[in-house]
Design a protein around this motif. Structure first.
Motif, PDB file in Angstrom:
ATOM      1  N   UNK A 186       5.599   6.267   5.732  1.00  0.00           N
ATOM      2  CA  UNK A 186       5.180   6.653   7.021  1.00  0.00           C
ATOM      3  C   UNK A 186       4.410   7.883   7.053  1.00  0.00           C
ATOM      4  N   UNK A 187       4.763   8.802   6.441  1.00  0.00           N
ATOM      5  CA  UNK A 187       3.804  10.067   6.352  1.00  0.00           C
ATOM      6  C   UNK A 187       2.458   9.913   5.684  1.00  0.00           C
ATOM      7  N   UNK A 188       2.126   8.821   5.084  1.00  0.00           N
ATOM      8  CA  UNK A 188       1.029   8.609   4.370  1.00  0.00           C
ATOM      9  C   UNK A 188       0.952   8.976   2.867  1.00  0.00           C
ATOM     10  N   UNK A 189       2.192   9.218   2.288  1.00  0.00           N
ATOM     11  CA  UNK A 189       2.213   9.602   1.054  1.00  0.00           C
ATOM     12  C   UNK A 189       2.404   8.459   0.080  1.00  0.00           C
ATOM     13  N   UNK A 190       1.882   8.822  -1.332  1.00  0.00           N
ATOM     14  CA  UNK A 190       2.065   7.928  -2.419  1.00  0.00           C
ATOM     15  C   UNK A 190       3.480   7.995  -3.099  1.00  0.00           C
ATOM     16  N   UNK A 191       4.111   7.031  -3.502  1.00  0.00           N
ATOM     17  CA  UNK A 191       5.422   6.928  -3.874  1.00  0.00           C
ATOM     18  C   UNK A 191       5.338   6.010  -5.176  1.00  0.00           C
ATOM     19  N   UNK A 192       6.190   6.591  -6.122  1.00  0.00           N
ATOM     20  CA  UNK A 192       6.356   5.812  -7.363  1.00  0.00           C
ATOM     21  C   UNK A 192       7.913   5.779  -7.286  1.00  0.00           C
ATOM     22  N   UNK A 193       8.513   4.749  -7.570  1.00  0.00           N
ATOM     23  CA  UNK A 193       9.916   4.328  -7.859  1.00  0.00           C
ATOM     24  C   UNK A 193       9.884   3.764  -9.342  1.00  0.00           C
ATOM     25  N   UNK A 194      10.695   4.483 -10.342  1.00  0.00           N
ATOM     26  CA  UNK A 194      10.722   4.044 -11.467  1.00  0.00           C
ATOM     27  C   UNK A 194      12.026   4.152 -12.292  1.00  0.00           C
TER      28      UNK A 194
ATOM     29  N   UNK B 144       0.639  -1.281  -0.107  1.00  0.00           N
ATOM     30  CA  UNK B 144       0.056   0.039   0.053  1.00  0.00           C
ATOM     31  C   UNK B 144       0.917   1.287  -0.037  1.00  0.00           C
ATOM     32  N   UNK B 145       0.569   2.208  -1.049  1.00  0.00           N
ATOM     33  CA  UNK B 145       1.393   3.420  -1.064  1.00  0.00           C
ATOM     34  C   UNK B 145       2.684   3.334  -1.944  1.00  0.00           C
ATOM     35  N   UNK B 146       2.929   2.215  -1.915  1.00  0.00           N
ATOM     36  CA  UNK B 146       4.410   2.087  -2.890  1.00  0.00           C
ATOM     37  C   UNK B 146       4.393   1.318  -4.200  1.00  0.00           C
ATOM     38  N   UNK B 147       4.640   2.292  -5.234  1.00  0.00           N
ATOM     39  CA  UNK B 147       4.476   1.672  -6.694  1.00  0.00           C
ATOM     40  C   UNK B 147       5.782   1.510  -7.247  1.00  0.00           C
ATOM     41  N   UNK B 148       5.816   0.723  -8.162  1.00  0.00           N
ATOM     42  CA  UNK B 148       6.883   0.385  -8.972  1.00  0.00           C
ATOM     43  C   UNK B 148       6.699   0.554 -10.293  1.00  0.00           C
ATOM     44  N   UNK B 149       7.134   1.270 -11.354  1.00  0.00           N
ATOM     45  CA  UNK B 149       6.971   1.367 -12.710  1.00  0.00           C
ATOM     46  C   UNK B 149       8.144   1.908 -13.610  1.00  0.00           C
ATOM     47  N   UNK B 150       7.789   2.165 -14.996  1.00  0.00           N
ATOM     48  CA  UNK B 150       8.920   2.525 -15.712  1.00  0.00           C
ATOM     49  C   UNK B 150       8.364   3.655 -16.621  1.00  0.00           C
ATOM     50  N   UNK B 151       8.995   3.901 -17.741  1.00  0.00           N
ATOM     51  CA  UNK B 151       8.826   5.014 -18.935  1.00  0.00           C
ATOM     52  C   UNK B 151       7.953   4.430 -20.055  1.00  0.00           C
ATOM     53  N   UNK B 152       8.064   3.175 -19.890  1.00  0.00           N
ATOM     54  CA  UNK B 152       7.251   2.664 -21.340  1.00  0.00           C
ATOM     55  C   UNK B 152       6.563   1.184 -20.985  1.00  0.00           C
ATOM     56  N   UNK B 153       5.444   1.174 -21.377  1.00  0.00           N
ATOM     57  CA  UNK B 153       4.624  -0.185 -21.268  1.00  0.00           C
ATOM     58  C   UNK B 153       4.001  -0.551 -22.334  1.00  0.00           C
TER      59      UNK B 153
END
Length: 168
Positions: A97-105, A22-31
Protein backbone atom coordinates in the motif's frame (compact mmCIF):
# COMPACT_ATOMS: atom_id res chain seq x y z
CA UNK A 1 14.09 -27.36 15.00
CA UNK A 2 13.80 -28.82 11.49
CA UNK A 3 12.22 -26.29 9.21
CA UNK A 4 12.43 -28.14 5.91
CA UNK A 5 11.72 -31.71 4.94
CA UNK A 6 13.93 -33.27 2.32
CA UNK A 7 11.90 -33.72 -0.84
CA UNK A 8 14.26 -34.81 -3.63
CA UNK A 9 11.35 -35.25 -6.04
CA UNK A 10 10.55 -31.52 -5.90
CA UNK A 11 12.64 -29.61 -8.44
CA UNK A 12 14.33 -26.33 -7.61
CA UNK A 13 12.67 -23.31 -9.23
CA UNK A 14 14.07 -21.79 -12.42
CA UNK A 15 14.46 -18.31 -10.94
CA UNK A 16 15.40 -16.88 -7.55
CA UNK A 17 12.07 -15.02 -7.28
CA UNK A 18 8.96 -14.17 -9.29
CA UNK A 19 6.52 -11.28 -9.14
CA UNK A 20 3.06 -12.59 -8.15
CA UNK A 21 1.23 -9.26 -8.28
CA UNK A 22 2.82 -5.85 -8.84
CA UNK A 23 5.33 -5.24 -6.05
CA UNK A 24 4.86 -8.63 -4.34
CA UNK A 25 7.55 -11.21 -5.06
CA UNK A 26 7.90 -14.84 -4.01
CA UNK A 27 11.25 -16.57 -3.85
CA UNK A 28 13.69 -18.84 -2.16
CA UNK A 29 17.31 -19.38 -1.24
CA UNK A 30 18.20 -21.74 -4.07
CA UNK A 31 17.28 -22.02 -7.76
CA UNK A 32 18.41 -23.80 -10.91
CA UNK A 33 20.41 -21.37 -13.00
CA UNK A 34 20.67 -21.23 -16.80
CA UNK A 35 23.53 -23.75 -16.67
CA UNK A 36 21.21 -26.23 -14.95
CA UNK A 37 23.27 -26.10 -11.77
CA UNK A 38 21.87 -25.10 -8.40
CA UNK A 39 22.70 -21.51 -7.44
CA UNK A 40 22.16 -19.49 -4.28
CA UNK A 41 19.58 -16.70 -4.40
CA UNK A 42 21.22 -13.81 -2.56
CA UNK A 43 19.13 -10.71 -1.92
CA UNK A 44 20.94 -7.39 -1.92
CA UNK A 45 18.85 -4.22 -2.19
CA UNK A 46 16.34 -5.24 -4.88
CA UNK A 47 13.48 -5.07 -2.37
CA UNK A 48 12.32 -2.62 0.29
CA UNK A 49 11.07 -5.38 2.60
CA UNK A 50 12.27 -8.98 2.78
CA UNK A 51 10.32 -11.55 4.78
CA UNK A 52 12.26 -14.72 5.51
CA UNK A 53 10.61 -17.95 6.67
CA UNK A 54 13.85 -19.95 6.60
CA UNK A 55 17.02 -18.03 7.38
CA UNK A 56 20.31 -19.12 5.86
CA UNK A 57 23.51 -17.14 6.52
CA UNK A 58 24.95 -15.20 3.61
CA UNK A 59 21.69 -14.88 1.67
CA UNK A 60 21.04 -11.21 2.51
CA UNK A 61 19.45 -8.79 2.42
CA UNK A 62 21.90 -5.86 2.58
CA UNK A 63 22.08 -3.76 5.74
CA UNK A 64 19.40 -1.08 5.70
CA UNK A 65 16.80 -3.28 4.00
CA UNK A 66 13.87 -3.99 6.30
CA UNK A 67 13.99 -7.71 7.14
CA UNK A 68 11.38 -9.76 9.00
CA UNK A 69 12.44 -13.28 10.00
CA UNK A 70 9.87 -15.85 11.15
CA UNK A 71 11.24 -19.41 10.79
CA UNK A 72 8.45 -21.96 10.49
CA UNK A 73 8.41 -25.61 9.42
CA UNK A 74 7.13 -26.79 6.05
CA UNK A 75 4.61 -28.87 7.98
CA UNK A 76 1.94 -28.53 10.66
CA UNK A 77 1.92 -25.08 12.29
CA UNK A 78 0.79 -24.21 15.79
CA UNK A 79 -1.34 -21.19 16.68
CA UNK A 80 1.69 -18.97 17.37
CA UNK A 81 3.28 -19.85 14.04
CA UNK A 82 0.01 -19.17 12.19
CA UNK A 83 -0.31 -15.83 14.01
CA UNK A 84 3.16 -14.93 12.71
CA UNK A 85 2.16 -15.85 9.15
CA UNK A 86 -0.90 -13.61 9.49
CA UNK A 87 1.28 -10.73 10.78
CA UNK A 88 3.74 -11.15 7.91
CA UNK A 89 0.90 -11.04 5.37
CA UNK A 90 -0.47 -7.89 7.00
CA UNK A 91 2.98 -6.25 6.93
CA UNK A 92 3.38 -7.21 3.26
CA UNK A 93 0.01 -5.61 2.43
CA UNK A 94 0.94 -2.42 4.32
CA UNK A 95 4.26 -2.24 2.45
CA UNK A 96 2.50 -2.73 -0.89
CA UNK A 97 0.00 0.00 0.00
CA UNK A 98 2.98 2.29 0.61
CA UNK A 99 4.40 1.48 -2.84
CA UNK A 100 7.22 -0.70 -1.52
CA UNK A 101 8.66 -3.81 -3.20
CA UNK A 102 8.24 -6.93 -1.05
CA UNK A 103 9.96 -10.33 -1.26
CA UNK A 104 8.62 -13.26 0.75
CA UNK A 105 11.03 -16.20 0.73
CA UNK A 106 11.59 -19.67 2.12
CA UNK A 107 13.84 -22.48 0.88
CA UNK A 108 12.62 -23.01 -2.68
CA UNK A 109 9.92 -20.36 -2.56
CA UNK A 110 7.05 -22.82 -2.82
CA UNK A 111 5.18 -23.55 0.43
CA UNK A 112 5.94 -21.26 3.37
CA UNK A 113 6.32 -18.17 1.20
CA UNK A 114 3.23 -19.26 -0.73
CA UNK A 115 1.22 -19.42 2.51
CA UNK A 116 2.15 -15.82 3.41
CA UNK A 117 1.58 -14.48 -0.10
CA UNK A 118 -1.72 -16.33 -0.55
CA UNK A 119 -2.97 -14.93 2.76
CA UNK A 120 -1.91 -11.43 1.66
CA UNK A 121 -3.87 -11.93 -1.58
CA UNK A 122 -6.91 -13.14 0.37
CA UNK A 123 -6.64 -9.97 2.47
CA UNK A 124 -6.75 -8.10 -0.85
CA UNK A 125 -10.06 -9.75 -1.81
CA UNK A 126 -8.83 -12.77 -3.77
CA UNK A 127 -10.51 -16.07 -3.00
CA UNK A 128 -8.17 -18.72 -1.61
CA UNK A 129 -8.55 -20.72 -4.84
CA UNK A 130 -7.75 -17.73 -7.03
CA UNK A 131 -4.71 -16.87 -4.88
CA UNK A 132 -3.40 -20.44 -5.13
CA UNK A 133 -3.90 -20.54 -8.92
CA UNK A 134 -2.18 -17.17 -9.35
CA UNK A 135 0.82 -18.22 -7.25
CA UNK A 136 1.19 -21.50 -9.13
CA UNK A 137 0.96 -19.75 -12.50
CA UNK A 138 3.49 -17.04 -11.61
CA UNK A 139 5.99 -18.97 -9.44
CA UNK A 140 5.75 -22.67 -10.26
CA UNK A 141 3.25 -25.50 -10.50
CA UNK A 142 5.10 -26.83 -7.42
CA UNK A 143 4.08 -23.77 -5.38
CA UNK A 144 1.84 -24.69 -2.45
CA UNK A 145 2.28 -28.43 -3.01
CA UNK A 146 2.02 -28.78 0.80
CA UNK A 147 -1.65 -29.83 0.97
CA UNK A 148 -1.88 -28.88 4.65
CA UNK A 149 -1.06 -25.27 3.76
CA UNK A 150 -3.72 -25.37 1.04
CA UNK A 151 -6.20 -26.64 3.66
CA UNK A 152 -5.19 -23.77 6.00
CA UNK A 153 -5.89 -21.29 3.18
CA UNK A 154 -9.23 -22.83 2.27
CA UNK A 155 -10.33 -22.77 5.92
CA UNK A 156 -8.90 -19.27 6.43
CA UNK A 157 -5.77 -18.70 8.50
CA UNK A 158 -7.67 -17.13 11.40
CA UNK A 159 -9.93 -20.19 11.59
CA UNK A 160 -6.96 -22.56 11.27
CA UNK A 161 -5.19 -20.64 14.04
CA UNK A 162 -8.19 -20.88 16.35
CA UNK A 163 -8.52 -24.62 15.69
CA UNK A 164 -4.80 -25.20 16.33
CA UNK A 165 -4.93 -23.22 19.59
CA UNK A 166 -7.96 -25.21 20.75
CA UNK A 167 -6.10 -28.45 19.97
CA UNK A 168 -3.05 -27.29 21.96
Amino acid sequence: MRTRRKQPDVPAPDSPWNEIVPGLWMGGHEFRGQSGQLEFAVVRDEFDLVQTLLRLPGHGPDPGVEHHVWPIPDGPLDGTQLAGVIRLAEAACEALDAGRRVLVRCYHGYNRSGLVIAHALVRRNHSAERAIRLIRSRRSPWALHNELFVEYLRAGLSTARLLEELAE
